[in-house]
Write an enzyme that holds these catalytic residues in place. Sequence first.
Site, PDB file in Angstrom:
ATOM      1  N   SER A  22      41.620  42.294  35.463  1.00 27.87           N
ATOM      2  CA  SER A  22      40.873  41.881  34.274  1.00 27.87           C
ATOM      3  C   SER A  22      39.428  41.636  34.677  1.00 27.87           C
ATOM      4  CB  SER A  22      41.516  40.639  33.641  1.00 27.87           C
ATOM      5  OG  SER A  22      40.886  40.338  32.410  1.00 27.87           O
ATOM      6  N   THR A  23      38.930  40.421  34.534  1.00 23.90           N
ATOM      7  CA  THR A  23      37.526  40.134  34.811  1.00 23.90           C
ATOM      8  C   THR A  23      37.149  40.503  36.247  1.00 23.90           C
ATOM      9  OG1 THR A  23      37.746  38.271  33.311  1.00 23.90           O
ATOM     10  CG2 THR A  23      35.754  38.365  34.657  1.00 23.90           C
TER      11      THR A  23
ATOM     12  N   HIS B 251      42.019  45.052  31.364  1.00 20.36           N
ATOM     13  CA  HIS B 251      41.635  44.492  30.063  1.00 20.36           C
ATOM     14  C   HIS B 251      40.242  44.985  29.692  1.00 20.36           C
ATOM     15  CE1 HIS B 251      44.411  40.847  31.133  1.00 20.36           C
ATOM     16  NE2 HIS B 251      45.099  41.898  30.696  1.00 20.36           N
TER      17      HIS B 251
ATOM     18  N   MET C 110      40.877  36.581  34.850  1.00 22.52           N
ATOM     19  CA  MET C 110      41.077  35.252  34.273  1.00 22.52           C
ATOM     20  C   MET C 110      42.487  35.134  33.718  1.00 22.52           C
ATOM     21  SD  MET C 110      39.299  32.476  33.715  1.00 22.52           S
ATOM     22  CE  MET C 110      39.323  30.978  32.700  1.00 22.52           C
TER      23      MET C 110
ATOM     24  N   ASP D 219      47.972  36.826  33.235  1.00 23.10           N
ATOM     25  CA  ASP D 219      48.641  38.068  32.857  1.00 23.10           C
ATOM     26  C   ASP D 219      49.013  38.862  34.110  1.00 23.10           C
ATOM     27  OD1 ASP D 219      49.652  40.143  31.285  1.00 23.10           O
ATOM     28  OD2 ASP D 219      47.700  41.151  31.158  1.00 23.10           O
TER      29      ASP D 219
END
Length: 353
Positions: free
Chosen positions: A172-173, A198, A291, A294
């Site tokens: 993600s991030t 994401h 973050m 998940d």
Amino acid sequence: MAVPVSTSNSGKKIRVMVVDDSMVARSMIIRGLSTHPRIEVVGFAINTLDAKNKIPLYKPDVVTMDVEMPGQSGIDFLKQYLPTNPIPVILVSTLNLKVFDALAVGAVDFVRKPDSQQSTEAFLVALAQKVIMASTARPRTAPASPAGGLTTPPKLGASPNLDRVIIGLGASTGGTEATLAVMKRLPADIPPMVIVQHMPPGFTKMYAERLNRLCAMEVREAQSGDELRRGLALIAPADLQCRVVRIGTRYTVNCTMGEKVSGHRPSVDAMFHSMAETVTCKMVGIIMTGMGQDGAVGLLEMRKKGAYTIGQDKESSVVYGMPGVAQNIGAVMIQASCDNVSNVLLRHLKSLG
């Protein structure tokens, strides 16, 4: 327009500076973020030169920045400013390939400007969430992979065992560049990979095309029915759940709307759970910077089914959320830095061959 309150308990307000040449966009962002109880907008800048002068005065915790501005672009500003002044920057961008160039030089994350596909309210909610996340991130001050590129890794070669391996990777991030750093070090005949990153709608196709240009294997945005094979990496499409499906001895992906899983669509957990449930051959699960949590539980399920699992370490993660939770619940067999994940993976694959 009010932004829903975050469930986080932090007391100190996050100081934000908004950089955008559009008065309309600036006003929208300032008004929207100012309604959030955890955010204080301390100032704004109308271009990058203005930002360079004002950042030392306002001392923001996070900067939101447009990518395309008159004079010096956001990308050039980040190249010059971040190496000596590391500060979390959230890009506010239209559907533009240049957002990946800005991420490559150190921006933490990005959010897509509202258009006919997204309401202003949804945009402000997403931006507020990313600002809160960015306040705890460790921004990179240099590209995750060498600017001059890497030599093409030698092929793994023909091996029936490697024909029966599937690799899942979730991020993600900070993951756009972290995933690239891993993929650039992998050979053209890597076992099939399914990747969940994401990302807003529209960007996953551009991201897949970027990886395809820079990596030895074929990379493309996944479509339902795509068969998994060596030398192919599939990127889960934005706003669709991507799951691995077994058809006899073959494996394909299924990309559908479905409900959000662990708060996301696509969800790393959805993809990892599908692998744990359906894959009967060898599996590898990789969880990288991001973050939240998940992918952590799904990776644990994969490990319980015999998968080899790798987690990015804290020191090299922009946000040690997803890999940190996975490590804490016992889902990770081995941790590695961003630059060493590929070596760990290749060493394991060679042991199978």
